[in-house]
Design a protein around this motif. Structure first.
Motif, PDB file in Angstrom:
ATOM      1  N   ARG A  80     -11.896 -40.786  41.894  1.00  0.00           N
ATOM      2  CA  ARG A  80     -12.041 -40.589  40.731  1.00  0.00           C
ATOM      3  C   ARG A  80     -13.768 -40.734  40.556  1.00  0.00           C
ATOM      4  O   ARG A  80     -14.241 -41.524  41.376  1.00  0.00           O
ATOM      5  CB  ARG A  80     -11.660 -41.612  39.978  1.00  0.00           C
ATOM      6  CG  ARG A  80     -10.193 -41.548  39.484  1.00  0.00           C
ATOM      7  CD  ARG A  80      -9.434 -42.571  38.693  1.00  0.00           C
ATOM      8  NE  ARG A  80      -8.186 -42.080  38.575  1.00  0.00           N
ATOM      9  CZ  ARG A  80      -7.102 -42.873  39.108  1.00  0.00           C
ATOM     10  NH1 ARG A  80      -7.392 -43.859  39.802  1.00  0.00           N
ATOM     11  NH2 ARG A  80      -5.800 -42.515  39.046  1.00  0.00           N
ATOM     12  N   PRO A  98     -11.579 -34.509  34.516  1.00  0.00           N
ATOM     13  CA  PRO A  98     -11.035 -34.465  36.106  1.00  0.00           C
ATOM     14  C   PRO A  98      -9.675 -33.688  35.735  1.00  0.00           C
ATOM     15  O   PRO A  98      -9.016 -33.921  34.625  1.00  0.00           O
ATOM     16  CB  PRO A  98     -10.696 -36.053  36.272  1.00  0.00           C
ATOM     17  CG  PRO A  98     -10.761 -36.830  34.979  1.00  0.00           C
ATOM     18  CD  PRO A  98     -11.542 -35.883  34.124  1.00  0.00           C
ATOM     19  N   THR A  99      -9.069 -32.950  36.347  1.00  0.00           N
ATOM     20  CA  THR A  99      -7.948 -32.351  36.467  1.00  0.00           C
ATOM     21  C   THR A  99      -7.166 -32.455  37.728  1.00  0.00           C
ATOM     22  O   THR A  99      -7.720 -32.245  38.808  1.00  0.00           O
ATOM     23  CB  THR A  99      -8.164 -30.652  36.281  1.00  0.00           C
ATOM     24  OG1 THR A  99      -8.821 -30.752  35.087  1.00  0.00           O
ATOM     25  CG2 THR A  99      -6.588 -30.165  36.128  1.00  0.00           C
ATOM     26  N   ILE A 100      -6.119 -33.124  37.722  1.00  0.00           N
ATOM     27  CA  ILE A 100      -5.345 -33.290  38.834  1.00  0.00           C
ATOM     28  C   ILE A 100      -4.818 -32.000  39.535  1.00  0.00           C
ATOM     29  O   ILE A 100      -4.010 -31.221  38.798  1.00  0.00           O
ATOM     30  CB  ILE A 100      -4.374 -34.456  38.642  1.00  0.00           C
ATOM     31  CG1 ILE A 100      -4.656 -35.797  38.078  1.00  0.00           C
ATOM     32  CG2 ILE A 100      -3.173 -34.787  40.089  1.00  0.00           C
ATOM     33  CD1 ILE A 100      -3.728 -36.876  37.634  1.00  0.00           C
ATOM     34  N   PHE A 234      -8.589 -34.114  42.635  1.00  0.00           N
ATOM     35  CA  PHE A 234      -9.204 -33.686  41.571  1.00  0.00           C
ATOM     36  C   PHE A 234     -10.126 -32.300  41.721  1.00  0.00           C
ATOM     37  O   PHE A 234     -10.723 -32.387  42.775  1.00  0.00           O
ATOM     38  CB  PHE A 234      -9.898 -34.679  40.821  1.00  0.00           C
ATOM     39  CG  PHE A 234      -9.204 -35.986  40.441  1.00  0.00           C
ATOM     40  CD1 PHE A 234      -8.442 -36.382  39.493  1.00  0.00           C
ATOM     41  CD2 PHE A 234      -9.445 -36.955  41.304  1.00  0.00           C
ATOM     42  CE1 PHE A 234      -7.933 -37.577  39.158  1.00  0.00           C
ATOM     43  CE2 PHE A 234      -8.733 -38.190  41.110  1.00  0.00           C
ATOM     44  CZ  PHE A 234      -7.922 -38.371  39.985  1.00  0.00           C
TER      45      PHE A 234
ATOM     46  N   GLN B  63      -1.821 -36.354  34.332  1.00  0.00           N
ATOM     47  CA  GLN B  63      -2.898 -35.790  33.751  1.00  0.00           C
ATOM     48  C   GLN B  63      -3.516 -36.450  32.518  1.00  0.00           C
ATOM     49  O   GLN B  63      -4.478 -36.693  32.247  1.00  0.00           O
ATOM     50  CB  GLN B  63      -2.755 -34.363  33.631  1.00  0.00           C
ATOM     51  CG  GLN B  63      -3.944 -33.481  33.295  1.00  0.00           C
ATOM     52  CD  GLN B  63      -5.108 -33.757  34.250  1.00  0.00           C
ATOM     53  OE1 GLN B  63      -4.826 -33.605  35.404  1.00  0.00           O
ATOM     54  NE2 GLN B  63      -6.229 -34.301  33.779  1.00  0.00           N
ATOM     55  N   GLU B  66      -5.025 -39.544  33.301  1.00  0.00           N
ATOM     56  CA  GLU B  66      -6.285 -39.235  33.700  1.00  0.00           C
ATOM     57  C   GLU B  66      -7.197 -39.128  32.743  1.00  0.00           C
ATOM     58  O   GLU B  66      -8.445 -39.555  32.827  1.00  0.00           O
ATOM     59  CB  GLU B  66      -6.056 -38.048  34.670  1.00  0.00           C
ATOM     60  CG  GLU B  66      -7.158 -38.202  35.839  1.00  0.00           C
ATOM     61  CD  GLU B  66      -6.913 -39.591  36.813  1.00  0.00           C
ATOM     62  OE1 GLU B  66      -5.928 -39.912  36.974  1.00  0.00           O
ATOM     63  OE2 GLU B  66      -8.065 -40.190  36.947  1.00  0.00           O
ATOM     64  N   ASP B  67      -6.791 -38.258  31.653  1.00  0.00           N
ATOM     65  CA  ASP B  67      -7.674 -37.942  30.803  1.00  0.00           C
ATOM     66  C   ASP B  67      -8.324 -39.098  29.826  1.00  0.00           C
ATOM     67  O   ASP B  67      -9.401 -39.419  29.538  1.00  0.00           O
ATOM     68  CB  ASP B  67      -7.120 -36.999  29.794  1.00  0.00           C
ATOM     69  CG  ASP B  67      -7.098 -35.632  30.378  1.00  0.00           C
ATOM     70  OD1 ASP B  67      -7.739 -35.277  31.388  1.00  0.00           O
ATOM     71  OD2 ASP B  67      -6.169 -34.907  29.793  1.00  0.00           O
ATOM     72  N   SER B  70     -10.706 -41.250  32.140  1.00  0.00           N
ATOM     73  CA  SER B  70     -11.754 -40.554  32.111  1.00  0.00           C
ATOM     74  C   SER B  70     -12.517 -41.097  30.645  1.00  0.00           C
ATOM     75  O   SER B  70     -13.830 -41.444  30.727  1.00  0.00           O
ATOM     76  CB  SER B  70     -11.688 -39.356  32.353  1.00  0.00           C
ATOM     77  OG  SER B  70     -12.943 -38.637  32.199  1.00  0.00           O
TER      78      SER B  70
END
Lengths: 270, 519
Positions: A80, A98-100, A234, B63, B66-67, B70
């Motif tokens: 990350r 970020p996009t996994i 990512f 995801q 994760e967003d 972030s």
């Protein structure tokens, strides 16, 4: 005649600019960029013949920096973005998104001649911090341990520190390698070697994967998060991607791309 | 260029997605807020576990997590805390300090056996002063800790700077005396259960009173501390480890560990220290010719074993018997202590008059037993305490003889007793205390005693009253008054005076008005 010439010139210019827009610059993680992304790019190009790729796999730090600097459309990262990087990006008006794209398990590898079959998390921490320097201390044959790590620009370097070493520093004697393949190669040559690589690099010759607290990195253990060193990987973009970057990202996380993800040795996101 | 083209091509679905993210982030915030009442940094970092849980429960996807993660990092990066970068081995860091302004008036009268100043000659010192102390302390991985404190002044017994005292150097408002020194710089280890080891220039590890140690002194050397708490309740005994290190440096005064009002606990502690009192340069174990007196560093060694009995949550008794000894001779304090006033000698042949100032700082023949004690309780919810200290110099006879007063060997005792009411902790708290103190000429080390109430002197006794009030949680006002007088009129009041060079102080008064801010 003049009008026709002008229209042809404008048409060529438009075509040229369109062709230029389909050049994708991708920088960052060696874990992603050495194998997976080039294969994804090849498959994508088969469907989009006009697209060209410029891929540089020099570590996650370089990928995140490239998004901040605006020198790449996609930044590959196996970690990350750090708060300081996000702060720097925000200061420049960059929105780190970020996009996994795949999951990975960082495998601890030893030479195939090493009798060690598994290690505990504590032993891994001790080995890589230099607290333990002889294989006999962790149940192996007496002999000095040679530790191989990634270099500091690597996301795997940071991730492993966080996942396996309680953020402690690596042993001063650890040898820093540029990529996963180099680590696998060195450990394969050195009977006393130990290192770590992404799941996609565990098939190299001369090495074997050590189980960690009884868990081995696999699709199942990574998905179930039972493997302690599992992690997402990512693509970073500046906000929501657009154009060719969006198309390539969608391709990557789509069925065709995820099939390649699995074939290369990563764990698909679905 | 890439960023610009992307900005023009933001997909239409983004606002909706952003709203969803905001919703999820708010969910996380709400849940997080209930779990973690921390700062933005903690929230951003610690939300990881909560997000993992939400993913595991199937409430959000990886995801989406994760967003949210972030977004939290982005928010945090914009805060002041998010811009601060700390090294990885640091697990906790605290910035602290205090600043104080003071106005004080001191008066003194001369008397016998002073042969220079006229009897009952009065002198007065009025001064406005300030003090600033700024510190960093923290804990490191693997059970280490550290501390650093910068202070005004170079005086070990005071961080005060007097306004206008350096005008003669560079004119009015000169900065010559406004200097910053390292007050504390230490490193410690708490990796062994119940033990604390400290090295460096540190907060005093001993339980003390102002009778033997000025609270501003930060001794240099090594300290080893041990503390263990024994819990006693309804006929059953248990023991509990309590870290003896506390970040505010008050580690030796144990806090009550009782969990129930009826439970009694005993904090048993031991503090040992080896302080470098005076470094000799160069060392010469044999000693230079012709006298051959060895030159080696002087050490102050201390052994303290004590206990704090917590009868209830609010009632306690603490005793801390201590032995202090000095070894080596150093090169600054190896002259025998006298404490007598200066006198004039006329050379019979030349008629030249010379002023002789006897030694005021020697640490010869000091083997001091000291026992500070305190009993505390509450009366109508007001904290009360009786505090005391008793000290005796077992080598008082030798110290008196070396000073030229072999008949004054009994002047070896010091004692203090006082009563304190109230305690200043938060806004509108108040406290008052009164204490009587008696310190004989040869009882304790005159270089360590408090510099305020009795002007850094021995052979003086008197009373001191102090009032304190917390104007806010951070601002405290204090008034102090002290009145002391010479005990043995045939001896000087030994020690290097803080405000006066007059010796003896037949009578001495001090008034101080302080306004302090603590952060």
């Amino acid at each position: 005649m003049k009008t026709k010439t002008l229209l042809l010139t404008l048409g060529w210019a438009l075509f040229a600019s369109q062709a230029h827009a389909d050049r994708l610059v991708i920088k960052g993680s060696d874990t992603l960029g050495a194998k997976l992304v080039p294969q994804l790019a090849e498959a994508f190009k088969a469907q989009h013949p006009g697209t060209t790729f410029d891929i540089a796999a020099e570590g996650s730090t370089t990928g995140i920096a490239a998004i901040i600097d605006g020198t790449a459309q996609i930044g590959m990262a196996s970690r990350r973005a750090k708060p300081v990087e996000v702060g720097t990006a925000s200061g420049k008006g960059i929105n780190m998104k970020p996009t996994i794209v795949a999951y990975d398990g960082i495998a601890v590898i030893v030479n195939s001649a090493n009798p060690i079959k598994g290690l505990t998390k504590k032993q891994v921490e001790q080995i890589f911090t230099g607290e333990v320097t002889d294989w006999s201390a962790v149940g192996g044959r007496p002999g000095k341990i040679s530790v191989y790590t990634r270099n500091t620009s690597s996301g795997t370097y940071s991730d492993f520190k966080e996942l396996a070493m309680k953020k402690r520093d690596y042993a001063p004697s650890a040898q820093k390698m540029a990529g996963n393949e180099q680590i696998a190669s060195e450990v394969g040559r050195n009977p006393s070697g130990v290192g770590y690589v992404g799941l996609a690099y565990t098939k190299a010759g001369g090495i074997k994967v050590a189980a960690i607290d009884g868990a081995v990195p696999s699709v199942q253990s990574v998905h179930a998060k039972t493997y302690p060193y599992a992690r997402p990987t990512f693509y970073y973009t500046n906000g929501e991607p657009a154009g060719a970057a969006k198309e390539f990202l969608d391709f990557t996380i789509g069925p065709a791309g995820q099939k390649i993800v699995g074939q290369v040795g990563f764990v698909p996101i679905k | 260029m890439i960023a610009g083209s992307r900005a023009l091509n933001q997909p239409r679905r983004e606002p909706q997605q952003r709203r969803e993210n905001v919703f999820k982030k708010n969910c996380v915030h709400r849940a997080d807020g209930g779990l973690i009442a921390g700062a933005a940094v903690a929230r951003a970092q610690d939300s990881g576990a909560l997000l993992e849980l939400l993913v595991k429960k199937g409430l959000i996807s990886d995801q989406e997590a994760e967003d949210v993660r972030s977004d939290l990092v982005k928010e945090n990066a914009g805060t002041a805390a998010g811009k601060l970068k700390l090294s990885t081995p640091l697990t906790e860091l605290e910035i602290y300090g205090d600043a104080r302004v003071r106005y004080e008036i001191r008066t003194a009268k001369s008397g016998a056996p002073d042969t220079i100043d006229s009897p009952s000659d009065s002198t007065q010192r009025n001064r406005a002063r300030y003090r600033l102390r700024l510190g960093l302390r923290g804990t490191l991985v693997d059970d280490w800790f550290f501390g650093l404190r910068l202070e005004t002044s170079t005086n070990p017994r005071s961080a005060n700077i007097t306004f206008g005292d350096d005008s003669s150097v560079n004119g009015p408002f000169s900065k010559d005396s406004d200097r910053i020194s390292v007050g504390q710089a230490y490193l410690g280890y708490i990796g062994l259960r119940d033990f604390t080891f400290t090295v460096g220039r540190m907060p005093n590890p001993f339980v003390t009173t102002t009778m033997t140690w000025d609270p501003d002194i930060n001794p240099e050397g090594l300290a080893e501390q041990w503390k263990h708490t024994f819990n006693i309740s309804s006929g059953s005994h248990s023991s509990a480890s309590t870290g003896s290190y506390s970040k505010d440096g008050t580690s030796t005064v144990a806090a009550s560990q009782t969990s129930e009002p009826s439970t009694m606990s005993i904090d048993v502690f031991a503090n040992f220290a080896q302080f470098v009192y005076d470094d000799t340069n160069p060392e010469n174990p044999v000693g230079p010719a012709p006298n051959g007196i060895p030159q080696k560093d002087a050490y102050l060694l201390g052994w303290q074993i004590g206990a704090k009995v917590n009868f209830t949550k609010t009632m306690y008794l603490q005793l801390a018997p201590t032995l202090y000894n000095y070894t080596g001779n150093g090169d600054s304090f190896n002259t025998h202590f006298s404490g007598d006033p200066a006198f004039k000698v006329t050379d019979p042949t030349t008629g030249v008059v010379t002023t002789v100032t006897p030694n005021q700082t020697g640490v010869n023949s000091l083997l001091v037993f000291d026992m500070p004690g305190e009993f505390g309780w509450t009366f109508h919810e007001i904290p009360m305490r009786v505090f005391s200290d008793f000290a005796v110099n077992f080598n008082g006879d030798d110290r008196a003889a070396a000073a030229g007063h072999p008949d004054k060997g009994d002047n070896r005792y010091a004692y203090q007793i006082g009563l304190g009411i109230g305690k200043v902790k938060v806004k509108h708290d108040w406290e008052a205390s009164v204490a009587w103190q008696h310190v004989d000429q040869y009882a304790v080390d005159p270089n360590l005693v408090d510099s305020d109430i009795y002007d850094s002197r021995v052979n003086i006794e008197g009373v001191a009253v102090r009032l304190g009030y917390a104007v806010t949680d951070a601002i405290t006002a204090n008034l102090t008054y002290g009145y002391g007088w010479q005990i043995d009129n045939n001896l000087g009041t030994g020690g290097v005076g803080d405000a006066f060079s007059l010796n003896p102080l037949r009578e001495y008064q001090i008034f101080q008005a302080d306004l302090s801010v603590k952060f």
